[in-house]
Design a protein around this motif. Structure first.
Motif, PDB file in Angstrom:
ATOM      1  N   LEU A   1      46.976  37.836  40.633  1.00 16.78           N
ATOM      2  CA  LEU A   1      47.303  38.510  41.900  1.00 16.78           C
ATOM      3  C   LEU A   1      46.697  37.741  43.074  1.00 16.78           C
ATOM      4  CD1 LEU A   1      48.412  41.105  43.370  1.00 16.78           C
ATOM      5  CD2 LEU A   1      46.104  42.008  43.167  1.00 16.78           C
ATOM      6  N   VAL A   2      45.469  37.287  42.887  1.00 23.05           N
ATOM      7  CA  VAL A   2      44.792  36.541  43.947  1.00 23.05           C
ATOM      8  C   VAL A   2      45.545  35.234  44.215  1.00 23.05           C
ATOM      9  CG1 VAL A   2      42.602  35.516  44.647  1.00 23.05           C
ATOM     10  CG2 VAL A   2      42.604  37.573  43.243  1.00 23.05           C
ATOM     11  N   ILE A   3      45.961  34.577  43.136  1.00 19.65           N
ATOM     12  CA  ILE A   3      46.705  33.323  43.292  1.00 19.65           C
ATOM     13  C   ILE A   3      48.042  33.590  43.978  1.00 19.65           C
ATOM     14  CG2 ILE A   3      47.892  31.495  42.021  1.00 19.65           C
ATOM     15  CD1 ILE A   3      45.663  31.466  40.068  1.00 19.65           C
TER      16      ILE A   3
ATOM     17  N   GLY B   1      48.697  36.018  46.047  1.00 19.16           N
ATOM     18  CA  GLY B   1      48.411  36.291  47.458  1.00 19.16           C
ATOM     19  C   GLY B   1      48.153  35.006  48.236  1.00 19.16           C
ATOM     20  N   GLY B   2      47.298  34.154  47.688  1.00 15.85           N
ATOM     21  CA  GLY B   2      46.959  32.901  48.363  1.00 15.85           C
ATOM     22  C   GLY B   2      48.178  32.010  48.536  1.00 15.85           C
ATOM     23  N   SER B   3      49.009  31.946  47.496  1.00 20.39           N
ATOM     24  CA  SER B   3      50.184  31.076  47.566  1.00 20.39           C
ATOM     25  C   SER B   3      51.232  31.622  48.522  1.00 20.39           C
ATOM     26  CB  SER B   3      50.807  30.912  46.172  1.00 20.39           C
ATOM     27  OG  SER B   3      49.830  30.490  45.270  1.00 20.39           O
TER      28      SER B   3
ATOM     29  N   PHE C   1      50.566  33.377  51.147  1.00 16.64           N
ATOM     30  CA  PHE C   1      49.964  33.070  52.446  1.00 16.64           C
ATOM     31  C   PHE C   1      50.277  31.624  52.848  1.00 16.64           C
ATOM     32  CE2 PHE C   1      45.517  33.299  54.733  1.00 16.64           C
ATOM     33  CZ  PHE C   1      46.132  33.036  55.952  1.00 16.64           C
ATOM     34  N   GLY C   2      50.101  30.708  51.919  1.00 21.02           N
ATOM     35  CA  GLY C   2      50.304  29.298  52.228  1.00 21.02           C
ATOM     36  C   GLY C   2      51.771  28.897  52.316  1.00 21.02           C
TER      37      GLY C   2
END
Lengths: 338, 477
Positions: free
Chosen positions: A64-66, A68-70, A72-73
C-alpha cells in the motif's frame, strides 16, 4: 516522444494496478483474518489467528505504501485530487491500520488482552471499510474543476453504491482470510473456517451480482464502455468466468481441499480486478482525469521505472522467500518456542 | 483556526510522534548487526542473548513506527494536494523509491530476523539482519533527500503554474543540503540509539541485574559513541554553515538576529535571548563577543554578511522565533552534553574503572547515562523543529508558500482528524512506555538455548509441522 507520452503512463497504470492487486490480495487476507478474529471463541484461537500473520502483515501492508508513493510520483494530479476528495475514508483506513499494527505487539505483552483484541479486529474492519468506501467513491466519480482539482464536498464519498462496494469488499476480505486460515490451520479451527469461507463466498457473490447489475444502470460511463463492441465480448466473459470460479471455490470447500479454496479466491480477486481496471482505463479518476492528463513528465516516469520497475522482481523474490521460510501450518499458540 | 494552521499542526503532530520510533529502530538495527556479528565471530552465547533481548525492544518500536508512518505519506495527498501536484514529479518519485527500495527491504526481512532463528541457517539470518539495517538506513537517505530538496530545491525549474519539472535528477537528489542532512540524521539515529541502549544497560548495572552481561553492551555502545558523538557535533556544525549560506531567514531566526551583521566585522553570538516580534528586537539577551564569526567561519571576522530578520519583509520571515531559537539551543546543548558524558566515561574506561568487577561502583556515571537515554530524542525533535519551522513561511524554500501548498478542506474535517490523531497517539505513547518498561523490567532470558552455528538448516529437519510465527519465548509473559 509522442509514443512515449502514451506508452509511459500506460506502463505506470499497469505497475500501479499490480501494486494495488498485490496489496488487495495480500493485505486482504490480513484484514480478513483480523475481521474474523472478532468472532473467535477463545483467546487461544485468536492467538493462532494473529500468529498466522505475525511475520507477513508488515511486508503485505508495504504494498500500500509503495502504491501510494508511486501514485504520488507517477500521477501527482490524481494523487492530490483523489486523496483530497477521500479525506474521511482515507483516515478511516489509516486509523484502522494503526490499531491493527500496534495490536500485534501490545497484545503480546498485555495481561488483559481485551482492548488490543478489539483494536486488532475492529481496526481491520475499519481499514477494510475505508478502503471499500474509497474504491466505491472513485468508481462513482469525483467532482473536479477544469484543472482537475477537487471541488466536491466532504461527504461525496458516501452513497449507497459506495456502501454496497464497501460491504462487498469486506466480504471478499473475509473470504480470502478464511481460505488463508484453511491453509494455515487444522482441526476444529480449520472446520470453523471452512464454514466462514462458505458463508463469505455466498455473501460476496450476492454483493458482486448486485454491483454487476447496478453499475451499468447507474453509471453512464460504465454503460457506454460495457455495451460497445468489441468490449462487450470481453466483459461478457468476465461474469461467466466469475461464476465458474465461484462454483469451483464452493466445490473445493465442500471437498475440504486445503490449498484450492485460496487459489480460487485469488483467481476471483484477479478477475474482478481486471474487470474494474478495464472499465476505468484510460482514466485514473473515471471520466474526469485520464492517465495522460495526470501523468508526471516522461523523464520522471522513465526515472521511476529505472528505480522502481527493476526492483519489482527483486521485491517479489524476497517476499516469496519469506513465505517459503514460514510455510506450513500453525499447530497451536501454546506450541510457541525456540 | 484556519485550515492551513490545522493541517500544519496535524503534520507537525504526526511527524513529531512518528519520529520517536524510527529514530531508535534505525540506529538499533546497526547495533543488532554488530552484536549478531560478534556472536558469529566469537561464538560466545552472550552476544546471541544480546541480539535476542534488544530485538524485543526493537520490534515494539518498529510496530509503532510503521503504524505512525502511514499517515505521513498520505497527508501529502489529503492535506497538501496542491504541493503534491506541484512537486509530485520529484517528491513523489523519491517517496516511491523510499518505499520500494528501503521500507520493503526492511519489512520483507524483518519476519526472518525476528522469527527465523531456527528456520534459516545462521548466515542467512545474519543476511536478514543486515538487510533490515540496510533498509532502515536507506529510508533515512531517501526521506532526508526529499526533505533537503524542500529546503534547497535544485535540479529543475518551476513553471509559471507552480509545477516543478525535473531537468536533472542527480542534481535534484544531490541538492546543496542533501549530503550533510543525511549524515546528520544518520548520526542522530545512531547516537540516540546508543544512548538509549547505554542508558538501559546502565539501569541494569545500577540495579545489580546481570551487571557483567550489560557491561558488555555498555562497552560496545561506548566504543561506538567515541566516534559518533564528536563526529555528530562536527556534521552539525557543517549543517549550520549551510543554513548560513542557503537559508538566511532561518539562520536569523535561529540566532534571533534582527539587524544585519556586515561582512568584515566580528559577530557576537547570542547565548540566550527573548525575541519580541512586535518591537523587532530582543527584550533581553546574553551575548558572547565574536563567537558567531568563529562558529560560522572559524575566524575572527565574517567573510559574508549575516542577514538580520529586518532585511526581509515580515511575510517572508519565520514567525515562531522563540521556538526556533530555543529548539536550536536545546539540540546543540544536548549534543555537547552527550559528547562530554562520552569523554568522562572513556576516561574512566582507560583508568580501568569499567571492568566487570568495578563497573557497578560507577554509580554517578551510570546515573548520568540513565538520564541521557531520552536526550537524543529531544535533540532530534528539536533539530527537526529548527529545520522545518525555520523554513516557514515556505514549504519549498523560496518557491512554494505553505499557504499555497495546503488543500482546501473544511476546517472541521481537519480538526476531527487532528483530534483523533492526538487521542490515538497519546494512547500509543503511554502504552509503548508501559510495555517497553515491562520488557526492560522482565530482563533478558540468559537461559535461552543458543542455535548451533554449525547446522546448515532447521535443526530437527522437519518442515511439515511447525509454527510459522516463532515468537521469542521470553516475549511471553
Amino acid at each position: 516522444m509522442e509514443t512515449l507520452d502514451y506508452f509511459l503512463p500506460q506502463v505506470w497504470f499497469a505497475i500501479l494496478a499490480l501494486f494495488l492487486l498485490l496489496y488487495v490480495m495480500l493485505d486482504g487476507f490480513d484484514l480478513g483474518v483480523g475481521i474474523l478474529s472478532l468472532t473467535s471463541s477463545t483467546e487461544e484461537r485468536r492467538g493462532i489467528l494473529m500468529t498466522s500473520l505475525g511475520n507477513v502483515w508488515d511486508a503485505n501492508e508495504t504494498w500500500l505504501v509503495i502504491m501510494g508513493g508511486s501514485l504520488f510520483g507517477a500521477f501527482p494530479l490524481a494523487y492530490g485530487t483523489i486523496l483530497n476528495a477521500l479525506y474521511m475514508p482515507i483516515w478511516m483506513m489509516i486509523f484502522g491500520l494503526i490499531f491493527r499494527a500496534v495490536a500485534f505487539e501490545f497484545r503480546e505483552h498485555a495481561r488483559r488482552k481485551f482492548f488490543w483484541n478489539l483494536a486488532f479486529g475492529a481496526g481491520s474492519f475499519l481499514a477494510a471499510l475505508g478502503q471499500g468506501f474509497a474504491l466505491g467513491a472513485v468508481l462513482a466519480g469525483i467532482q473536479v474543476d477544469d484543472q482537475g482539482h477537487f471541488i466536491g464536498s466532504t461527504w461525496d464519498w458516501l452513497s449507497w453504491q459506495s456502501l454496497l462496494i464497501a460491504l462487498t469488499l469486506i466480504q471478499g476480505y473475509v473470504l480470502i482470510g478464511s481460505t488463508y486460515l484453511i491453509m494455515k490451520t487444522s482441526g476444529p479451527l480449520q472446520e470453523t473456517h471452512y464454514r466462514t469461507a462458505k458463508l463469505a463466498a455466498i455473501t460476496t457473490l450476492v454483493g458482486a451480482v448486485l454491483i454487476t447489475i447496478t453499475t451499468p444502470i447507474f453509471f453512464e460511463y460504465a454503460r457506454e464502455r460495457l455495451f460497445q463492441a468489441p468490449q462487450i465480448y470481453v466483459f461478457a466473459v468476465i461474469p461467466l468466468l466469475g461464476i465458474l470460479f465461484i462454483w469451483q471455490l464452493l466445490r473445493s470447500l465442500n471437498a475440504q481441499a486445503e490449498q484450492a479454496p485460496f487459489i480460487w479466491t485469488i483467481s476471483i480477486f484477479v478477475l474482478t480486478f481486471l474487470g474494474l481496471a478495464m472499465i476505468v482505463f484510460p482514466y485514473i479518476i473515471p471520466t474526469q482525469i485520464s492517465i495522460y492528463q495526470a501523468a508526471a513528465a516522461p523523464s520522471s516516469l522513465v526515472f521511476m521505472i529505472i528505480f522502481i520497475g527493476f526492483l519489482i522482481p527483486i521485491m517479489l523474490a524476497y517476499n516469496i522467500y519469506q513465505y517459503v521460510v514460514f510455510r506450513g501450518k500453525i499447530t497451536s499458540e501454546a506450541a510457541y518456542g525456540e | 483556526m484556519d485550515v492551513v494552521a490545522l493541517s500544519r499542526l496535524q503534520f507537525a503532530l504526526t511527524a513529531i510522534f512518528h519520529m520517536l520510533w524510527p529514530v531508535l529502530t534505525t540506529g538499533m538495527a546497526i547495533y543488532l548487526v554488530i552484536v549478531e556479528g560478534l556472536w558469529l565471530k566469537t561464538k560466545q552465547p552472550q552476544y546471541y542473548h544480546h541480539a535476542r533481548f534488544w530485538a524485543k525492544l526493537y520490534v515494539l518500536n518498529f510496530g509503532i513506527g510503521v503504524a505512525s508512518g502511514l499517515p505521513m505519506e498520505f497527508q501529502f495527498g489529503t492535506n497538501w494536494a496542491p504541493l503534491s501536484e506541484a512537486t509530485g514529479d520529484f517528491l513523489g518519485s523519491i517517496l516511491g523509491f523510499e518505499s520500494a527500495m528501503a521500507f520493503m527491504l526492511e519489512a520483507g526481512f524483518l519476519g526472518i530476523m525476528l522469527f527465523g532463528w531456527k528456520r534459516v541457517p545462521p548466515v542467512m539470518h545474519y543476511v536478514a539482519t543486515i538487510m533490515v539495517a540496510f533498509g532502515a538506513n536507506l529510508s533515512t537517505f531517501w526521506i532526508l533527500t526529499a526533505n533537503s530538496w524542500m529546503q534547497t530545491p535544485a535540479g529543475g525549474d518551476f513553471l509559471a503554474n507552480g509545477k516543478f519539472i525535473v531537468r536533472d535528477y542527480f542534481e535534484a537528489i544531490f541538492n546543496p543540503f542533501m549530503v550533510n542532512s543525511v549524515a546528520h540524521m544518520f548520526m542522530a539515529t545512531l547516537e540516540t540509539s546508543l544512548f538509549v541502549i547505554g542508558g538501559i544497560s546502565a539501569w541494569y548495572i545500577l540495579n545489580q541485574r546481570h551487571p557483567e552481561f550489560f557491561g558488555k553492551s555498555f562497552k560496545i555502545v561506548l566504543a561506538l559513541a567515541i566516534a559518533v558523538a564528536p563526529l555528530q557535533i562536527y556534521i552539525g556544525h557543517l549543517s549550520g554553515e549551510q543554513v548560513y549560506h542557503q537559508q538566511p531567514t532561518k539562520l536569523a531566526a535561529m540566532e534571533a538576529q534582527w539587524e544585519t551583521l556586515p561582512a568584515g566585522e566580528a559577530a557576537d553570538w547570542s547565548l540566550l535571548a527573548w525575541p519580541n516580534q512586535q518591537t523587532e528586537t530582543n527584550t533581553w539577551e546574553l551575548k558572547i563577543p565574536k563567537a558567531l564569526s568563529y562558529i560560522l567561519e572559524v575566524k575572527p571576522t565574517l567573510s559574508a554578511p549575516v542577514y538580520g530578520l529586518k532585511d526581509f519583509a515580515p511575510e517572508d520571515r519565520p514567525h515562531q522565533l522563540g521556538l526556533i531559537y530555543y529548539s536550536f539551543r536545546t539540540m546543540v546543548g544536548i549534543g555537547f552534553f552527550l559528547a562530554g558524558l562520552m569523554l568522562i566515561t572513556t576516561l574512566q574506561w582507560v583508568r580501568g574503572k569499567l571492568s566487570a568487577e568495578t563497573i557497578s561502583q560507577q554509580r554517578w556515571l551510570m546515573r548520568g547515562w540513565l538520564l541521557s537515554a531520552p536526550l537524543g530524542y529531544i535533540a532530534v525533535e528539536s533539530g527537526w523543529i529548527v529545520r522545518c519551522v525555520g523554513r516557514q513561511p515556505w514549504t519549498v524554500y523560496g518557491k512554494i508558500r505553505t499557504v499555497d501548498a495546503a488543500s482546501n478542506l473544511p476546517a472541521g474535517d481537519v480538526l476531527t482528524s487532528l483530534t483523533i490523531f492526538a487521542t490515538i497517539y497519546t494512547l500509543l505513547f503511554i502504552s509503548a512506555l508501559y510495555f517497553g518498561s515491562r520488557i526492560i523490567r522482565h530482563g533478558p532470558n540468559l537461559e535461552m538455548p543458543v542455535p548451533s552455528l554449525e547446522a546448515s538448516g532447521p535443526e530437527d529437519g522437519s518442515t511439515a509441522q511447525h509454527q510459522p510465527n516463532q515468537r521469542p519465548v521470553e516475549a511471553k509473559q
